[in-house]
Design an enzyme around this catalytic site. Sequence first.
Site, PDB file in Angstrom:
ATOM      1  N   ASN A   8      -1.061  -3.969  -5.488  1.00 51.81           N
ATOM      2  CA  ASN A   8      -1.715  -3.287  -4.333  1.00 51.81           C
ATOM      3  C   ASN A   8      -2.326  -3.979  -3.311  1.00 51.81           C
ATOM      4  OD1 ASN A   8      -3.340  -3.152  -6.510  1.00 51.81           O
ATOM      5  ND2 ASN A   8      -4.459  -1.614  -5.655  1.00 51.81           N
TER       6      ASN A   8
ATOM      7  N   GLU B 199      -4.950  -3.569  -0.075  1.00 50.44           N
ATOM      8  CA  GLU B 199      -5.697  -2.768   0.419  1.00 50.44           C
ATOM      9  C   GLU B 199      -6.152  -3.101   1.839  1.00 50.44           C
ATOM     10  OE1 GLU B 199      -8.983  -0.996  -2.227  1.00 50.44           O
ATOM     11  OE2 GLU B 199      -7.483  -0.003  -3.180  1.00 50.44           O
TER      12      GLU B 199
ATOM     13  N   GLU C 250       3.937  -0.701  -6.419  1.00 51.00           N
ATOM     14  CA  GLU C 250       5.326  -0.422  -6.620  1.00 51.00           C
ATOM     15  C   GLU C 250       6.001  -0.705  -5.381  1.00 51.00           C
ATOM     16  OE1 GLU C 250       2.569   1.232  -7.387  1.00 51.00           O
ATOM     17  OE2 GLU C 250       2.887   2.738  -8.947  1.00 51.00           O
TER      18      GLU C 250
ATOM     19  N   CYS D 120       2.464   6.783  -7.226  1.00 51.11           N
ATOM     20  CA  CYS D 120       2.177   7.907  -6.471  1.00 51.11           C
ATOM     21  C   CYS D 120       3.428   8.634  -5.740  1.00 51.11           C
ATOM     22  CB  CYS D 120       1.001   7.477  -5.365  1.00 51.11           C
ATOM     23  SG  CYS D 120       2.102   6.374  -4.177  1.00 51.11           S
TER      24      CYS D 120
HETATM   25  N1  THU Z   1      -2.246   2.413  -6.161  1.00 47.28           N
HETATM   26  C1  THU Z   1      -0.984   1.621  -6.660  1.00 47.28           C
HETATM   27  O1  THU Z   1      -1.057   0.608  -6.137  1.00 47.28           O
HETATM   28  N2  THU Z   1       0.019   2.362  -7.398  1.00 47.28           N
HETATM   29  C2  THU Z   1      -0.248   3.509  -8.094  1.00 47.28           C
HETATM   30  O2  THU Z   1       0.791   3.644  -8.794  1.00 47.28           O
HETATM   31  C3  THU Z   1      -1.456   4.419  -7.723  1.00 47.28           C
HETATM   32  C4  THU Z   1      -2.417   3.748  -6.733  1.00 47.28           C
HETATM   33  C5  THU Z   1      -3.202   1.657  -5.543  1.00 47.28           C
HETATM   34  C6  THU Z   1      -3.395   2.175  -4.275  1.00 47.28           C
HETATM   35  C7  THU Z   1      -4.932   1.816  -3.899  1.00 47.28           C
HETATM   36  O3  THU Z   1      -5.006   0.505  -3.381  1.00 47.28           O
HETATM   37  C8  THU Z   1      -5.461   2.064  -5.285  1.00 47.28           C
HETATM   38  O4  THU Z   1      -4.399   2.047  -6.194  1.00 47.28           O
HETATM   39  C9  THU Z   1      -6.335   3.552  -5.572  1.00 47.28           C
HETATM   40  O5  THU Z   1      -5.271   4.533  -5.016  1.00 47.28           O
END
Ligand code: THU
Length: 128
Positions: free
Chosen positions: A40, A42, A53, A84
Amino acid sequence: MDPLAAAAIEARQRARAPFSGFQVGAALEDEEGRIFTGCNVESASYGLTVCAERNAVFRAVAEGARRFRRIAVAADTDVLTPPCGACRQVLWEICGDIEILLVNLKGASESMRLSSLFPRPFDANFLD
Ligand code: THU
């Protein structure tokens, strides 16, 4: 350990998550056995954040992969972290009904088909 799970756990270490502190890694395996990882990333806008993902899927597509077998998702949670809703949509459209392998850092794992997490998808079939 399943090499796909190990790749997702390793990718998680590259997460850029200064706002949530929640680090996620993903590893997507294509039909030829190639592995594409994502973490991820941000944004201070929050809304521009991209999940591990989707980063793995987009990287795989950019590298020329088109058919997929499995994706592993790694997070440091006791209750295994699933993709998500936005990622379920993208996974369905790009990868189809692939196997999803959820893992944590304590060695717990569970696998399921995407269709069990995303049972009534909207996709290109509706646009015909
Ligand atoms: N996040 C993911 O990368 N994948 C998931 O399956 C759930 C959430 C990330 C998005 C954000 O950077 C952090 O987790 C909190 O939501």
